[in-house]
Write a protein that holds these residues in place. Structure first.
Motif, short mmCIF file in Angstrom:
data_model
loop_
_atom_site.label_atom_id
_atom_site.label_comp_id
_atom_site.label_asym_id
_atom_site.label_seq_id
_atom_site.Cartn_x
_atom_site.Cartn_y
_atom_site.Cartn_z
N TYR A 1 21.96 -34.97 50.44
CA TYR A 1 22.05 -33.46 51.11
C TYR A 1 21.89 -33.72 52.30
N TYR A 2 20.88 -34.15 52.49
CA TYR A 2 19.86 -34.34 53.70
C TYR A 2 20.43 -35.66 54.76
N THR B 1 24.66 -35.48 57.26
CA THR B 1 24.73 -34.41 57.84
C THR B 1 26.23 -34.52 58.27
N GLU B 2 26.67 -32.73 58.67
CA GLU B 2 27.82 -32.28 58.70
C GLU B 2 28.19 -33.46 60.24
N ASP B 3 27.10 -33.36 61.15
CA ASP B 3 27.98 -34.24 62.06
C ASP B 3 27.35 -35.43 62.35
N LEU C 1 31.71 -33.54 57.63
CA LEU C 1 31.67 -32.78 56.37
C LEU C 1 30.58 -31.85 55.98
N SER C 2 30.04 -30.55 55.32
CA SER C 2 29.03 -30.39 54.85
C SER C 2 28.91 -30.56 53.52
N ILE C 3 27.98 -30.89 52.93
CA ILE C 3 27.94 -31.30 51.78
C ILE C 3 26.93 -30.40 51.08
N ASN C 4 27.20 -29.08 50.31
CA ASN C 4 26.41 -28.21 49.38
C ASN C 4 25.84 -28.22 47.65
N THR D 1 27.76 -29.87 45.20
CA THR D 1 28.21 -31.02 45.63
C THR D 1 27.51 -32.42 45.61
#
Length: 220
Positions: free
Chosen positions: A77-78, A81-83, A87-90, A93
Motif C-alpha cells: 500500500y505504501y 507508490t505510483e511513481d 499505478l495507484s493502489i487503493n 486492492t
C-alpha cells in the motif's frame, strides 16, 4: 428482558459491524481465489525438473512465509507508490493482493504436498495409457491431489479471514476497523469488541466444524 437486550449497545453496533463483515468476507474470498491460482502454479513449479523454476518458487515461498502479512500489506500500500510502478493502489486492492500473495505461498506448499503424496504408480499408469506428462497431471494426479487439498485449504480460509483484521492499519473498512470507528464515537468498547468476536466466530466455528466433517468424509 428481551427489550433491554435488543436495545443494548451489543445490538446497536450490528449495522455498522455487518458492513465491515461484508468487506472482510469479500477480501478473503477474492484474495483466496487469486491466491489459489498463484499457489497452484508455484506448488507445481516446486516439483519441476528445472532447478531455476524450483529455485524461484522456493524464494517466493520462503520470502512470503518469513515475513508478517502486516508488513506485506504496508509494503504493497505504501511502498509500491505510483511513481515506482506507475499505478495507484487503493486500500481494497492492497488488501486483496496481500491476501493473495500471502495465502499463495502457503497454498503452494499444500499443493506440492498433495501432489507429492500421490503414488508414483499413478504417473506410470498414465504414461502406459499414452498420456503426456501434462495430461497425466490434469486427468489423473490433480483430481486425486485436489481431494487431499480440501481440508488444509479450508484451514487457510479461516487463517486468511482472521488476517484481514490487520488491514485496519490501511483504513480498509473491514470488521475490526468498523468496530473501532463505532466505539470511537460511542465509547462502548467492550460491547463493540465482544460483537466483533461473535461475528468472527459465526464464520470460523461453522467453517471448522464443516472441515472436520469433510476430513472424515474424504478420509484424508
Amino acid at each position: 428482558m428481551l427489550d433491554a437486550f435488543f436495545n443494548s449497545p451489543y445490538i446497536d453496533s450490528l449495522p455498522t459491524l455487518f458492513q465491515g463483515l461484508k468487506m472482510t468476507v469479500l477480501i478473503t474470498l477474492i484474495g483466496l481465489f487469486f491466491g489459489f491460482i498463484l499457489g497452484a502454479i508455484v506448488g507445481i513449479a516446486r516439483l519441476a525438473k528445472s532447478k531455476l523454476i524450483r529455485g524461484i518458487s522456493v524464494v517466493y515461498i520462503e520470502a512470503v512465509r518469513g515475513t508478517p502479512i502486516l508488513v506485506q500489506v504496508l509494503f504493497i500500500y505504501y511502498g509500491l507508490t505510483e511513481d515506482l510502478i506507475g499505478l495507484s493502489i487503493n486500500a481494497l486492492t492492497a488488501a486483496i493482493v496481500a491476501i493473495a500473495i500471502n495465502a499463495g505461498a502457503y497454498i503452494a506448499e499444500i499443493v506440492r504436498g498433495a501432489v507429492y503424496s500421490i503414488d508414483k504408480g499413478q504417473s506410470e499408469a498414465g504414461r502406459s495409457l499414452g498420456l503426456t506428462e501434462s495430461q497425466t497431471m490434469r486427468y489423473i494426479i490433480w483430481p486425486q491431489a485436489f481431494k487431499r487439498m480440501l481440508p488444509p485449504l479450508g484451514n487457510q480460509f479461516v487463517i486468511s479471514l482472521k488476517d484481514t483484521s490487520l488491514f485496519s492499519v490501511i483504513a480498509i473498512g473491514e470488521l475490526l476497523y468498523m468496530g473501532k470507528q463505532y466505539y470511537n464515537v460511542t465509547y462502548e468498547i467492550f460491547e463493540t469488541l465482544a460483537m466483533v468476536c461473535v461475528l468472527y466466530l459465526m464464520i470460523t466455528v461453522p467453517a471448522s466444524i464443516y472441515l472436520r466433517r469433510l476430513e472424515r468424509k474424504l478420509d484424508v
